[in-house]
Design an enzyme around this catalytic site. Sequence first.
Site, PDB file in Angstrom:
ATOM      1  N   ASP A  57     -17.259  14.811  14.197  1.00  0.00           N
ATOM      2  CA  ASP A  57     -16.110  14.059  14.196  1.00  0.00           C
ATOM      3  C   ASP A  57     -15.080  15.044  13.673  1.00  0.00           C
ATOM      4  O   ASP A  57     -13.715  14.591  13.589  1.00  0.00           O
ATOM      5  CB  ASP A  57     -16.008  12.878  13.640  1.00  0.00           C
ATOM      6  N   ARG A  82     -18.515  11.372   7.537  1.00  0.00           N
ATOM      7  CA  ARG A  82     -17.515  12.375   7.586  1.00  0.00           C
ATOM      8  C   ARG A  82     -16.950  12.841   6.175  1.00  0.00           C
ATOM      9  O   ARG A  82     -15.922  13.416   6.056  1.00  0.00           O
ATOM     10  CB  ARG A  82     -16.210  11.717   8.192  1.00  0.00           C
ATOM     11  N   ARG A 128      -9.698   1.093   7.748  1.00  0.00           N
ATOM     12  CA  ARG A 128     -10.189   2.640   7.240  1.00  0.00           C
ATOM     13  C   ARG A 128      -9.314   2.754   6.001  1.00  0.00           C
ATOM     14  O   ARG A 128      -9.848   2.446   4.747  1.00  0.00           O
ATOM     15  CB  ARG A 128     -10.115   3.620   8.291  1.00  0.00           C
ATOM     16  N   HIS A 157      -7.272   2.764  13.638  1.00  0.00           N
ATOM     17  CA  HIS A 157      -6.528   3.475  13.016  1.00  0.00           C
ATOM     18  C   HIS A 157      -4.984   3.527  13.505  1.00  0.00           C
ATOM     19  O   HIS A 157      -4.815   3.064  14.531  1.00  0.00           O
ATOM     20  CB  HIS A 157      -6.807   5.210  13.430  1.00  0.00           C
ATOM     21  N   CYS A 251      -5.246  12.311  17.599  1.00  0.00           N
ATOM     22  CA  CYS A 251      -6.466  12.457  16.782  1.00  0.00           C
ATOM     23  C   CYS A 251      -6.811  13.861  16.387  1.00  0.00           C
ATOM     24  O   CYS A 251      -7.411  14.269  15.633  1.00  0.00           O
ATOM     25  CB  CYS A 251      -7.905  11.586  17.192  1.00  0.00           C
TER      26      CYS A 251
HETATM   27  N1  ARG Z   1     -15.229   9.083  15.582  1.00  0.00           N
HETATM   28  C1  ARG Z   1     -14.196   9.139  14.760  1.00  0.00           C
HETATM   29  C2  ARG Z   1     -13.919   8.073  13.640  1.00  0.00           C
HETATM   30  O1  ARG Z   1     -14.228   6.974  14.033  1.00  0.00           O
HETATM   31  C3  ARG Z   1     -12.694   9.119  15.567  1.00  0.00           C
HETATM   32  C4  ARG Z   1     -11.563   9.625  14.799  1.00  0.00           C
HETATM   33  C5  ARG Z   1     -10.152   9.369  15.557  1.00  0.00           C
HETATM   34  N2  ARG Z   1      -9.169   9.730  14.754  1.00  0.00           N
HETATM   35  C6  ARG Z   1      -7.952   9.150  14.893  1.00  0.00           C
HETATM   36  N3  ARG Z   1      -7.126   9.888  14.026  1.00  0.00           N
HETATM   37  N4  ARG Z   1      -7.715   8.018  15.143  1.00  0.00           N
HETATM   38  O2  ARG Z   1     -13.580   8.370  12.637  1.00  0.00           O
END
Ligand code: ARG
Length: 268
Positions: A57, A82, A128, A157, A251
């Site tokens: 990611d 992450r 998040r 997000h 992203c």
């Molecule tokens: N797979 C990543 C996650 O879920 C995707 C992140 C996407 N990034 C964003 N800026 N929306 O964290």
Amino acid sequence: MCRPDNFEVRYSINAWMDPGRPTFPEIGLSQWKWLHDVIVDLGHRVDLIDPLPGLPDMVFAANGALALGERALVARFRHPQRAEEPAAYLEWFGSRGYREVRQAAHVNEGEGDFLVAGGTVLAGTGFRTEPAAHAETARFFGRPVLGLTLVDPRFYHLDTALTVLGDDEIMYYPPAFCPASRELLAARFPGALAAEEADAAVFGLNALSDGRHVILPRAAGRLAGRLAERGYEPIGVEFTELLKAGGGIKCCTLELHGTPPRSLSGPR
Ligand code: ARG
């Protein structure tokens, strides 16, 4: 930006990710390269951060930090998958002359949830980034922060549901926000472009604007037409592979706002 050298969907931390579905890393890489070249061809400077093995990611560079002027507040991810990325961003900003570089104390997913609109920082929460991170960002940068709550798991997000087009113009998908946040957005941006479901569902709002050109997924055709009516130049790019990880155009790009340190200004 960060090259997707290790792109795959090995785990699931958002509603888009299905590790059982095949991915095609070479398609992901070629779509990413195309995006990179479109940005460069528009005359923008692109710097790269090296991808680290085992962190698929990391291609989603937007999540790495929020950088404004000579300050960078580096992310603290919600998911352990992450958690190793921030060290790379601390190193990147620290070695490029940024005056203040720090990792956020609260869960904070960088430009995934923090978008700069003129003097204000729009800040997402709900999936998040924690609300406490909004106050931390306001303090760190000395900027007003407008907190917004996301409610639809497809748009987890802020940058999946809202694009800053210019200092005072945004486009967004209203149903992705709670009623109170919708009211805040309507009051603050009365002329905003409200996107339709079909465009939002293909990540049309995960777009990149330089105030004139708007790079967005080719599939968001109706949204492109509406941008053109407003005088923007929409540029559609094929960006389907990384969407399997729940990521899109915005992203993949972390913007360096304001005037970055001298080591980063000027042509590449
Ligand atoms: N797979 C990543 C996650 O879920 C995707 C992140 C996407 N990034 C964003 N800026 N929306 O964290």
